[in-house]
Design a protein around this motif. Structure first.
Motif, PDB file in Angstrom:
ATOM      1  N   ALA A 150       0.829  -1.205   0.000  1.00  0.00           N
ATOM      2  CA  ALA A 150       0.000   0.000   0.000  1.00  0.00           C
ATOM      3  C   ALA A 150       0.865   1.257   0.000  1.00  0.00           C
ATOM      4  O   ALA A 150       1.873   1.321   0.698  1.00  0.00           O
ATOM      5  N   LYS A 151       0.458   2.230  -0.765  1.00  0.00           N
ATOM      6  CA  LYS A 151       1.209   3.482  -0.902  1.00  0.00           C
ATOM      7  C   LYS A 151       0.530   4.663  -0.205  1.00  0.00           C
ATOM      8  O   LYS A 151       1.131   5.738  -0.090  1.00  0.00           O
ATOM      9  N   LEU A 152      -0.694   4.459   0.275  1.00  0.00           N
ATOM     10  CA  LEU A 152      -1.481   5.601   0.721  1.00  0.00           C
ATOM     11  C   LEU A 152      -1.748   5.627   2.226  1.00  0.00           C
ATOM     12  O   LEU A 152      -2.548   6.419   2.697  1.00  0.00           O
ATOM     13  N   PHE A 153      -1.100   4.758   2.986  1.00  0.00           N
ATOM     14  CA  PHE A 153      -1.184   4.875   4.440  1.00  0.00           C
ATOM     15  C   PHE A 153       0.090   4.346   5.081  1.00  0.00           C
ATOM     16  O   PHE A 153       0.834   3.570   4.481  1.00  0.00           O
ATOM     17  N   SER A 154       0.341   4.804   6.284  1.00  0.00           N
ATOM     18  CA  SER A 154       1.490   4.327   7.058  1.00  0.00           C
ATOM     19  C   SER A 154       1.089   4.281   8.527  1.00  0.00           C
ATOM     20  O   SER A 154       0.123   4.934   8.942  1.00  0.00           O
ATOM     21  N   ILE A 155       1.819   3.500   9.308  1.00  0.00           N
ATOM     22  CA  ILE A 155       1.549   3.373  10.738  1.00  0.00           C
ATOM     23  C   ILE A 155       2.856   3.522  11.512  1.00  0.00           C
ATOM     24  O   ILE A 155       3.849   2.864  11.191  1.00  0.00           O
ATOM     25  N   GLU A 156       2.840   4.401  12.502  1.00  0.00           N
ATOM     26  CA  GLU A 156       3.982   4.586  13.384  1.00  0.00           C
ATOM     27  C   GLU A 156       3.581   4.110  14.785  1.00  0.00           C
ATOM     28  O   GLU A 156       2.520   4.472  15.287  1.00  0.00           O
ATOM     29  N   TYR A 157       4.451   3.318  15.392  1.00  0.00           N
ATOM     30  CA  TYR A 157       4.134   2.772  16.713  1.00  0.00           C
ATOM     31  C   TYR A 157       4.973   3.438  17.801  1.00  0.00           C
ATOM     32  O   TYR A 157       6.170   3.659  17.637  1.00  0.00           O
ATOM     33  N   HIS A 158       4.309   3.743  18.886  1.00  0.00           N
ATOM     34  CA  HIS A 158       4.954   4.250  20.093  1.00  0.00           C
ATOM     35  C   HIS A 158       4.506   3.351  21.247  1.00  0.00           C
ATOM     36  O   HIS A 158       3.697   2.438  21.058  1.00  0.00           O
ATOM     37  N   ASN A 159       5.010   3.585  22.425  1.00  0.00           N
ATOM     38  CA  ASN A 159       4.708   2.677  23.535  1.00  0.00           C
ATOM     39  C   ASN A 159       3.218   2.533  23.806  1.00  0.00           C
ATOM     40  O   ASN A 159       2.695   1.431  23.946  1.00  0.00           O
ATOM     41  N   ASN A 160       2.520   3.652  23.921  1.00  0.00           N
ATOM     42  CA  ASN A 160       1.107   3.586  24.272  1.00  0.00           C
ATOM     43  C   ASN A 160       0.197   4.280  23.257  1.00  0.00           C
ATOM     44  O   ASN A 160      -0.964   4.551  23.540  1.00  0.00           O
ATOM     45  N   TYR A 161       0.726   4.562  22.074  1.00  0.00           N
ATOM     46  CA  TYR A 161      -0.121   5.126  21.020  1.00  0.00           C
ATOM     47  C   TYR A 161       0.474   4.837  19.645  1.00  0.00           C
ATOM     48  O   TYR A 161       1.638   4.446  19.504  1.00  0.00           O
TER      49      TYR A 161
END
Length: 500
Positions: free
Chosen positions: A53-64
């Motif tokens: 997919a080119k149109l979304f991304s996800i960044e992970y942090h500890n609690n969000y």
């Protein structure tokens, strides 16, 4: 009107509700009790990585998490319930997770939620008559409350009662603070569209389920692709995706004909062991006369009609300007290879074409292989979504009666590719009549001298619409300078799709 469930019905659904509450494949299902402790603890051990997919991304942090819609430039901050809201200035929305109260205007989004097995969290659903999924229909009968689309006040209240409302840009009532846009229909590849299951999974902490599901879809897709390439590299029929638009107030009461060349269709056709009929237009080409349109289809072997009308083979011939099919010289007509992706429909005429194929790319590829090479499987295969108009194949109406467990995770309808015995193509078979053998390149039709209205793909998209790009301005530009307002086109498409 709000649905009230009787005690007897509650008792009947209780075992299913228990099953729905299973946490298998889910993480961090409870709210944290201490914000300070959650800041230093990684609550999301299982993460999703975007591959196609080119149109979304996800960044992970500890609690969000930060989920980015790269098409609309929206940033959704998903924070674990019980923890403090992160300090992010440019967020489009802050959503506490895991979501337990969700609504969706787009039926495609509902299919992704069902594929994750968290449809018990859906409270409201728009365009309800269009829903083809039998289990979503069952939920709509017994549990889910449809949006009251005729009462804006009640609709607003319904939206406010949800943690998140999934919608598409320009969709109905999309200006709420909990609106989340999905644009899976704009992805340039079929696998990219299906990978949006990871986008939705982030809201329910269902990454493990999404990763497993998509890994299976991807591997199955690659298997179909490799087998088709091996067996059909020397006999690739030409596929044309077409449509007809009758005169309406939205097109200056002037009919037009169209050939689509959306990116994801290009990939599907090539991966299915066929060739794409391309035009010199960017994504689609619109013709002002049926003859110019038919001239462009002279080299096509297979026609896939996507017109926003439901009709028979004779209706198609009439709309395409073919008065005498016996005197026509088109390969697709002589061979009777004229299809529509409308085999599965709801009682109201909603098409599953806008729902399940978006989520399950491997099943879509399998179906298209059967269109390009009907005898591909030695065991035999009946397409899920495509029906042959020339053979007068009928549609199948999907009803709630077909649902065995409305809380079960939606299963991929594709067959297991590794267990399917592919049959080699025989160029002398009548199904390949008129197909040029040993031709592997896509066929380019020069439209420079044709009666072309425009060569931009600006078709509006309805709950997972068919093409992969749209006009940035939201309007449909015509070469003679005339403009059709994008909102009107969108309204027409929504009404047409709902009525199909």
């Amino acid at each position: 009107m709000k649905l009230f469930i009787s005690l007897s019905l509650v008792s009947l659904l209780a075992p299913l509700a228990v099953l729905a509450q299973s946490t298998d494949g889910l993480q961090s299902t409870s709210c944290v009790s201490s914000s300070s402790s959650s800041d230093s603890t990684d609550l999301y051990k299982t993460k999703s990585e975007v591959k196609y997919a080119k149109l979304f991304s996800i960044e992970y942090h500890n609690n969000y998490k930060v989920v980015n819609n790269l098409s609309t430039k929206d940033k959704y901050v998903l924070y674990q319930c019980g923890s403090d809201k992160p300090s992010i200035n440019d967020a489009s929305a802050f959503i506490p997770i895991p979501v337990s109260k969700a609504a969706t205007w787009a039926t495609t989004a509902a299919i992704f939620v069902e594929a994750l097995g968290v449809q018990n969290d859906i409270q409201n659903l728009g365009t309800a008559p269009s829903v083809v999924s039998s289990c979503l229909q069952k939920l709509l009968q017994d549990v889910i409350e449809p949006f009251n689309e005729g009462n804006s006040t009640q609709t607003d209240q319904q939206e406010q009662n949800n943690t998140v409302v999934f919608n598409m840009p320009g969709g109905e009532d999309d200006n709420t603070s909990n609106t989340v846009y999905s644009v899976e229909y704009l992805e340039s590849s079929a696998l990219g569209r299906s990978e949006w299951v990871k986008f939705f999974a982030a809201f329910f902490n269902a990454e493990e389920r999404a990763n497993k599901l998509f890994e299976n879809i991807d591997s199955n897709y690659q298997c179909f692709l490799n087998k088709a390439d091996k067996e059909y590299n020397d006999i690739r029929p030409v596929v044309a995706w077409t449509s007809y638009a009758a005169p309406t107030e939205y097109n200056n009461n002037t009919a037009y004909w169209q050939i689509s060349f959306a990116d994801y269709k290009y990939d599907l056709v090539r991966d299915a062991g066929a060739r794409m009929l391309n035009t010199t237009g960017k994504q689609s080409t619109m013709f002002s006369s049926s003859q110019a349109f038919l001239d462009a289809l002279e080299e096509a072997d297979i026609l896939i009609d996507e017109s926003f009308v439901s009709y028979s083979y004779n209706d198609l011939l009439k709309n395409y300007g073919i008065s005498d099919k016996t005197s026509a010289t088109y390969s697709w007509l002589e061979a009777g290879r004229v299809y529509r992706p409308d085999r599965l429909q709801s009682t109201a005429g909603g098409l599953d074409w806008f729902e399940a194929p978006v989520a399950f790319a491997d099943a879509l590829l399998q179906d298209l292989i059967s269109v390009a090479h009907p005898k591909f499987s030695k065991e035999g295969y009946s397409p899920i979504w495509f029906r042959n108009l020339a053979k007068n194949e009928t549609v199948t109406t999907v009803t709630a009666a077909g649902c065995a467990d409305m809380y079960a995770q939606r299963q991929d309808p594709a067959g297991t590719c590794s267990s399917i015995d592919f049959q080699s193509a025989n160029p002398s078979d009548s199904v390949y009549s008129g197909v040029d053998a040993n031709e592997t390149q896509d066929l380019i039709y020069d439209i420079s001298k044709s009666e072309v209205i425009n060569d931009d793909d600006s078709a509006s998209h309805t709950h997972g619409g068919s093409d992969s790009s749209s006009s940035p301005s939201g309007s449909l530009s015509i070469r003679d300078g005339t403009t059709i307002i994008g909102a009107a086109v969108m309204a027409l498409s929504l009404v047409a799709a709902a009525a199909l």
